[in-house]
Design an enzyme around this catalytic site. Structure first.
Site, short mmCIF file in Angstrom:
data_model
loop_
_atom_site.label_atom_id
_atom_site.label_comp_id
_atom_site.label_asym_id
_atom_site.label_seq_id
_atom_site.Cartn_x
_atom_site.Cartn_y
_atom_site.Cartn_z
N THR A 187 9.18 43.04 24.81
CA THR A 187 8.07 43.31 23.90
C THR A 187 7.37 44.59 24.34
O THR A 187 7.56 45.06 25.46
CB THR A 187 7.08 42.15 23.90
OG1 THR A 187 6.53 42.00 25.23
CG2 THR A 187 7.76 40.85 23.50
N GLU A 332 10.58 38.46 19.18
CA GLU A 332 10.95 37.07 19.44
C GLU A 332 11.73 36.43 18.29
O GLU A 332 12.24 35.32 18.43
CB GLU A 332 9.69 36.23 19.71
CG GLU A 332 8.97 36.57 21.01
CD GLU A 332 7.92 37.66 20.86
OE1 GLU A 332 7.07 37.79 21.75
OE2 GLU A 332 7.96 38.40 19.84
N LYS A 440 -14.46 38.86 12.68
CA LYS A 440 -15.27 37.67 12.43
C LYS A 440 -16.72 38.11 12.27
O LYS A 440 -17.39 38.47 13.23
CB LYS A 440 -15.11 36.66 13.56
CG LYS A 440 -13.72 36.06 13.60
CD LYS A 440 -13.60 34.92 14.61
CE LYS A 440 -12.21 34.31 14.56
NZ LYS A 440 -12.05 33.21 15.54
N TRP A 445 -14.07 35.08 8.43
CA TRP A 445 -13.00 36.04 8.72
C TRP A 445 -12.96 37.13 7.65
O TRP A 445 -13.08 36.87 6.46
CB TRP A 445 -11.65 35.33 8.75
CG TRP A 445 -11.43 34.52 9.99
CD1 TRP A 445 -12.31 34.29 11.00
CD2 TRP A 445 -10.23 33.83 10.34
NE1 TRP A 445 -11.75 33.50 11.96
CE2 TRP A 445 -10.46 33.19 11.59
CE3 TRP A 445 -8.99 33.66 9.74
CZ2 TRP A 445 -9.50 32.43 12.23
CZ3 TRP A 445 -8.03 32.90 10.38
CH2 TRP A 445 -8.27 32.29 11.61
#
Length: 550
Positions: A187, A332, A440, A445
């Site tokens: 990654t 992944e 937030k 959100w």
């Protein structure tokens, strides 16, 4: 009762064997780091891969050993894709855009026995050699006439073409267990050290099947594929394997990824399909606009790695008649998880309605399942409104990280992606943020990606990034950062007024900052963490704005 079918393992080498047997004369074209254009056929690729497999054995590489590569997209890199994995070794593609500290960590953590590298990466190789705890073998991917002279005595170099010439192509790919490791990719490591994801032969072949499907990347023997997405990152989204499976012509761009170079290659080789990240496509579209030209052969492009702005989709499709396939995946996930391929009933919708759907990352390819859950893990409805943490599972999804199997990557059999998303009734998923990027404000959100998509619709905006910054009253408020198009005099008031009626009032950014560019990570993604750090005091009490929530 067992079925009466043959049991043949799913192996990476079988893709090359298929290409050689059934598509032997199909071309592989590469723009080399040496500056010229190289051409050969799948038959040549297969012979040279067998030679390199013998060469690896001669270097002492054994099954399970890691074979590192620091290389651009090209035919030699593709030969290693099969020579290493097919012989039972593990191909470890290394991202040269990572910081040298991360590169050193990755090579040591993977314990690469040999590292193959393109000529332009010699400075990286020398820096790595100085940090290694044990000697490594390095192979320059060139012919003898281009062999560099290293200034570091620790760098013991061999020549790629000398290795090829020293070995015959008489090699039989071993019948490996399909669950044997085939390749390794780390990654990008934006937080902490990069993590290794180890792919198996089985997962790779299954991923190749699914990614090639009509409702996925839609590849066939009629295509000429240009993988702009790098081979050093998640196997170029599987395109080198797909080309062998379906018999498509392959065109590799090498290190030249600017708009002019890509446009010339697309036109000269009559590319029909390509794939890359939005930052690369912006350069290509800008170059085409400067020339006042369109594309004579390209019919679709896959855009992933970062959200594709609607403005880019409109420009590709309306001006150039190039279909945009918005896709989502992760290291992944090998990496393809979803592709935004429209369903039949959506084709007759208005252009605006179709564009709204194409702004989503799309629906899963067969083999992948997904769901969204709330903070307590309860599954949320697919109504296009509920927003939750995105979880996925499937036969090419990682269950743990390389050499860190004690740290579970799964939650009750599902991989937690770290993305926040919504899913509509047709199964189309839309990323609204990374969990670490969500804004937030006042306990609610706000999607930074939705704000960015609206901003990019403005004719004078080249690119936009929205971040959440600390606010004395609302905890966080959105701050919009914009790169203007050349010659633009766009003002803050103009862009804020542009949001009226397009988003909820309280989502509207409180302020706009014009910048010259954005910091990019190793995979071309904007490093929002750096921007949040830079602007974290922007809404300090002395400068705080009144929010529409008041």
């Amino acid at each position: 009762m067992k079925g009466l079918m043959m049991e043949q393992p799913l192996l990476v080498a079988s893709l090359l064997m298929h290409a050689e047997r059934h598509h032997a004369d199909q071309e592989v074209v590469s723009r080399r780091v040496e500056g010229d254009l190289h051409r050969y056929r799948f038959a040549d690729l297969a012979k040279r891969a067998r030679r390199m497999a013998n060469a690896l054995e001669g270097l002492g590489i054994r099954p399970g050993d890691r074979v590192g590569t620091l290389a651009w997209n090209g035919y030699r890199h593709m030969e290693l894709y099969f020579a290493a994995s097919g012989s039972g070794a593990v191909l470890h593609t290394i991202n040269p855009r990572l910081h040298i500290d991360q590169l050193a960590y990755i090579v040591e953590h993977a314990d690469d026995q040999v590292v193959f590298f393109d000529l332009g990466f010699l400075p990286i190789i020398e820096a790595l050699a100085a940090r290694m705890t044990k000697p490594r073998l390095f192979v320059a991917m060139c012919d003898p006439s281009h062999m560099p002279a290293s200034v570091d005595s620790k760098v013991s170099m061999l020549c790629y073409e000398d290795l090829i010439e020293a070995h015959v192509d008489d090699y039989v790919w071993p019948p490996l267990d399909e669950n044997t490791a085939s390749s390794l990719c780390y990654t990008s490591g934006t937080t902490g050290n990069p993590k290794g994801v180890l792919y198996s032969h089985r997962s790779t072949v299954l991923h190749t099947y699914a990614a090639a499907l009509p409702d996925a990347l839609n590849c066939s023997a009629r295509d000429t594929i240009l993988p702009v997405v790098p081979m050093f990152h998640v196997n170029a989204w599987g395109l080198p394997y797909i080309a062998c499976m379906v018999g498509a012509k392959l065109v590799f761009p090498g290190p030249a990824l600017d708009g002019k170079s890509l446009y010339e290659l697309i036109e000269s080789e009559q590319v029909t399909m390509s794939a890359g990240v939005p930052t690369v496509w912006q350069g290509l579209l800008s170059h085409a606009a400067e020339l006042g030209r369109t594309f004579s052969s390209m019919r679709r492009t896959v855009i992933g790695g970062a959200p594709c702005p609607t403005a880019m989709t409109v420009q590709f499709q309306d001006r150039h008649q190039v279909e945009v396939l918005h896709a989502w995946g992760m290291t992944e996930l090998s990496p393809v998880g979803t592709v935004c391929s429209l369903k039949h009933h959506q084709l007759s919708m208005s252009a605006d309605a179709r564009h709204a759907i194409q702004a989503k990352q799309g629906r899963v390819v067969f083999g992948i399942d997904m769901k969204i859950v709330d903070a307590e893990g309860a599954e949320l409805p697919w109504d296009g409104a509920a927003v939750g943490n995105l979880l996925v599972r499937g036969p090419w999804v990682s269950r743990s990280y390389y050499r860190d199997e004690t740290t579970a990557a799964l939650e009750d059999g599902w991989f937690a992606t770290g993305d926040v998303a919504r899913i509509d009734r047709d199964g189309f998923m839309q990323i609204t943020d990374r969990s670490k990027d969500v804004i937030k404000s006042g306990g609610e959100w706000i999607s930074s990606i939705d704000i960015e998509n609206v901003a990019c619709l403005h004719a004078e905006v080249a690119s936009a990034v929205c971040i959440g910054t600390q606010h004395p009253k609302w905890d966080e408020r959105p701050l919009l950062l914009i790169v203007r198009k050349p010659g633009s005099s766009l003002a803050k008031e103009d862009i804020l007024a542009f949001f009226d009626g397009k988003l909820a009032k309280w989502w509207k950014p409180d302020d706009v900052v014009f910048v010259d560019g954005f910091p990019l990570g190793a995979t071309g993604k904007v490093l929002k963490n750096q921007l949040r750090e830079q602007f974290h005091c922007h809404y300090a009490p002395s400068t705080a704005h009144t929010s529409p929530q008041d």
